[in-house]
Write a protein that holds these residues in place. Structure first.
Motif, PDB file in Angstrom:
ATOM      1  N   ASN A 131       0.821  -1.209   0.000  1.00  0.00           N
ATOM      2  CA  ASN A 131       0.000   0.000   0.000  1.00  0.00           C
ATOM      3  C   ASN A 131       0.858   1.263   0.000  1.00  0.00           C
ATOM      4  N   GLN A 132       1.980   1.244   0.696  1.00  0.00           N
ATOM      5  CA  GLN A 132       2.884   2.400   0.683  1.00  0.00           C
ATOM      6  C   GLN A 132       3.455   2.620  -0.712  1.00  0.00           C
ATOM      7  N   SER A 138       0.684   3.970  -2.884  1.00  0.00           N
ATOM      8  CA  SER A 138       0.400   5.376  -2.576  1.00  0.00           C
ATOM      9  C   SER A 138       1.409   6.295  -3.251  1.00  0.00           C
ATOM     10  N   ILE A 182      -5.045  -1.003  -1.156  1.00  0.00           N
ATOM     11  CA  ILE A 182      -5.643   0.193  -1.763  1.00  0.00           C
ATOM     12  C   ILE A 182      -5.953  -0.106  -3.228  1.00  0.00           C
TER      13      ILE A 182
END
Length: 74
Positions: free
Chosen positions: A11-12, A15, A59
């Protein structure tokens, strides 16, 4: 490795690339990053988690990357 940590890391990465104007390039860049910097075991565990538990904890851009570029991550 703890699958929750793998999800957090994915997810990082997602992002970071989510703000790119070219969505297809962003998806490829996420897949390339994971393939280049994650050990095969980590990639396998993330994909196995998605297969067994679903992808709701990822995400949207990471979910899309797995749907469209899964073979690039393996």
């Amino acid at each position: 490795m703890d699958v929750n940590k793998l999800v957090q890391m994915a997810n990082q990465i997602g992002s970071f690339y989510a703000g790119m104007p070219d969505r297809e390039r962003a998806l490829l860049d996420i897949a390339n990053h994971i393939r280049r910097f994650w050990a095969p075991r980590m990639r396998k565990e993330l994909l196995q988690h998605v297969d067994e538990q679903g992808d709701t904890d990822l995400i949207e851009i990471v979910r899309e990357m797995i749907r469209t570029n899964r073979t690039d991550v393996q």
